[in-house]
Scaffold this motif. Structure first.
Motif, PDB file in Angstrom:
ATOM      1  N   PRO A   1      14.404  45.568  -5.973  1.00 47.41           N
ATOM      2  CA  PRO A   1      14.563  44.141  -5.668  1.00 47.41           C
ATOM      3  C   PRO A   1      14.162  43.824  -4.227  1.00 47.41           C
ATOM      4  N   ALA A   2      13.550  42.674  -4.032  1.00 49.62           N
ATOM      5  CA  ALA A   2      13.258  42.191  -2.678  1.00 49.62           C
ATOM      6  C   ALA A   2      14.535  41.646  -2.050  1.00 49.62           C
ATOM      7  N   THR A   3      14.557  41.634  -0.726  1.00 51.03           N
ATOM      8  CA  THR A   3      15.724  41.112  -0.013  1.00 51.03           C
ATOM      9  C   THR A   3      15.375  40.002   0.971  1.00 51.03           C
ATOM     10  N   HIS A   4      14.087  39.756   1.219  1.00 50.05           N
ATOM     11  CA  HIS A   4      13.733  38.843   2.311  1.00 50.05           C
ATOM     12  C   HIS A   4      14.055  37.385   2.015  1.00 50.05           C
ATOM     13  N   HIS A   5      14.243  37.026   0.745  1.00 47.71           N
ATOM     14  CA  HIS A   5      14.603  35.641   0.446  1.00 47.71           C
ATOM     15  C   HIS A   5      16.049  35.334   0.818  1.00 47.71           C
ATOM     16  N   ALA A   6      16.839  36.376   1.024  1.00 43.63           N
ATOM     17  CA  ALA A   6      18.224  36.159   1.438  1.00 43.63           C
ATOM     18  C   ALA A   6      18.299  35.625   2.863  1.00 43.63           C
ATOM     19  N   ASN A   7      17.266  35.892   3.665  1.00 42.41           N
ATOM     20  CA  ASN A   7      17.224  35.391   5.042  1.00 42.41           C
ATOM     21  C   ASN A   7      16.605  33.996   5.048  1.00 42.41           C
ATOM     22  N   SER A   8      17.318  33.058   4.469  1.00 46.06           N
ATOM     23  CA  SER A   8      16.789  31.711   4.291  1.00 46.06           C
ATOM     24  C   SER A   8      16.689  30.970   5.615  1.00 46.06           C
ATOM     25  N   LEU A   9      15.645  30.162   5.724  1.00 42.31           N
ATOM     26  CA  LEU A   9      15.470  29.299   6.880  1.00 42.31           C
ATOM     27  C   LEU A   9      16.008  27.908   6.564  1.00 42.31           C
TER      28      LEU A   9
ATOM     29  N   ARG B   1      17.481  29.895  -0.108  1.00 38.88           N
ATOM     30  CA  ARG B   1      17.333  30.551  -1.407  1.00 38.88           C
ATOM     31  C   ARG B   1      18.563  31.437  -1.627  1.00 38.88           C
ATOM     32  N   PRO B   2      19.744  30.854  -1.764  1.00 39.25           N
ATOM     33  CA  PRO B   2      20.958  31.672  -1.904  1.00 39.25           C
ATOM     34  C   PRO B   2      20.947  32.478  -3.201  1.00 39.25           C
ATOM     35  N   TYR B   3      21.681  33.569  -3.180  1.00 38.38           N
ATOM     36  CA  TYR B   3      21.756  34.416  -4.364  1.00 38.38           C
ATOM     37  C   TYR B   3      22.539  33.721  -5.482  1.00 38.38           C
ATOM     38  N   ALA B   4      22.011  33.844  -6.687  1.00 34.61           N
ATOM     39  CA  ALA B   4      22.773  33.522  -7.891  1.00 34.61           C
ATOM     40  C   ALA B   4      23.348  34.804  -8.489  1.00 34.61           C
ATOM     41  N   ASP B   5      22.643  35.915  -8.284  1.00 32.80           N
ATOM     42  CA  ASP B   5      23.068  37.247  -8.730  1.00 32.80           C
ATOM     43  C   ASP B   5      22.403  38.237  -7.785  1.00 32.80           C
ATOM     44  N   GLU B   6      23.127  38.636  -6.755  1.00 28.57           N
ATOM     45  CA  GLU B   6      22.530  39.474  -5.707  1.00 28.57           C
ATOM     46  C   GLU B   6      22.072  40.819  -6.237  1.00 28.57           C
ATOM     47  N   GLN B   7      22.860  41.449  -7.085  1.00 28.75           N
ATOM     48  CA  GLN B   7      22.529  42.781  -7.581  1.00 28.75           C
ATOM     49  C   GLN B   7      21.171  42.797  -8.272  1.00 28.75           C
TER      50      GLN B   7
END
Length: 251
Positions: A166-174, A179-185
């Protein structure tokens, strides 16, 4: 989540095969239909990879393999924008109307400030090796948010099970681009204002298969065997989710 879905889907599919009953027969789930959308167009081909290939070509290749993988699971498919000529984002959900599920196939980039220049075959290209991996997006304005999330999670779970990262860079939203997580896992994010997600009448997911700007991942995304494995994982997640939904509706 996926293991339970997969078990239920296998049972539903086996029941159809063993009895030979027509779709929609009493006690049997009808065959689901999936609209598979190729992201971007010939005129607006999307991101450009680290070696200069446009996103639309990656999207079309993977979408074609996904069609085959879904059909192998007894799922009916409605192709959307395979010729790259549906310019309007609003038209794609209209073409998909009446199907059971909509998935738009894309390949990802990174924030412009992360890009660097390099030379490839005599041309200057941009790249970033900081981020890689798949992501899935749903809209909280979806007409069927529960199914959208359930299917996105099933896809993400199956991809992880098959070894995809899984990518993680969308979690660092500007600010303004949250782009908050709906299901992080399982790398599922909310992306509320995507037209193809909120203007449809269907449960809908946008899938980012990987980061084209990452030089190693670009090569992996070009690999036919890996493409087929990814398409197989996505198809398994969709089929599991939809057959469970159909089976529940038939009870």
């Amino acid at each position: 989540m996926f293991l339970a879905l997969g078990s239920c889907w296998a049972g539903a599919a086996a029941g159809l095969a063993e009895t030979g009953k027509a779709a929609g027969a009493p006690g049997q789930p009808s065959i689901p239909e999936v609209a598979v959308d190729v992201g971007h167009t010939l005129a607006d081909p999307g991101a450009v990879s680290a070696r200069g290939r446009v996103e639309f070509e990656f999207n079309r290749d993977l979408a074609g393999l996904l069609v085959t993988a879904l059909q192998a699971r007894g799922v009916s498919v409605r192709p959307v924008n395979f010729d790259g000529r549906i310019a309007s984002l609003y038209d794609r959900p209209m073409v998909a109307a009446g199907a059971d599920f909509f998935i738009s196939i894309h390949h990802d980039s990174v924030q412009p400030e992360l890009l660097e220049n390099w030379e490839w075959e005599g041309r200057t290209q941009t790249y970033s090796d900081r981020h890689r991996g798949f992501s899935l997006f749903i809209s909280r304005d979806s007409p069927d948010l529960d199914t959208s999330l359930r299917c996105a999670s099933a896809i993400g779970a199956r991809l992880r099970h098959m070894g995809f990262v899984p990518a993680t860079h969308h979690a660092n939203s500007l600010p303004g681009r949250e782009r908050p997580y709906a299901d992080e896992q399982n790398a599922v994010h909310f992306y509320d204002n995507l037209v193809v997600l909120y203007r449809t009448s269907l449960p809908a997911v946008l899938f980012e298969a990987g980061v084209l700007k990452h030089r190693d991942e670009e090569l992996a995304l070009r690999d036919p065997q890996r493409q087929a494995s990814m398409a197989d994982a996505v198809a398994s997640g969709i089929a599991a989710c939809l057959y469970v939904r159909k089976a529940a509706a038939a009870e």
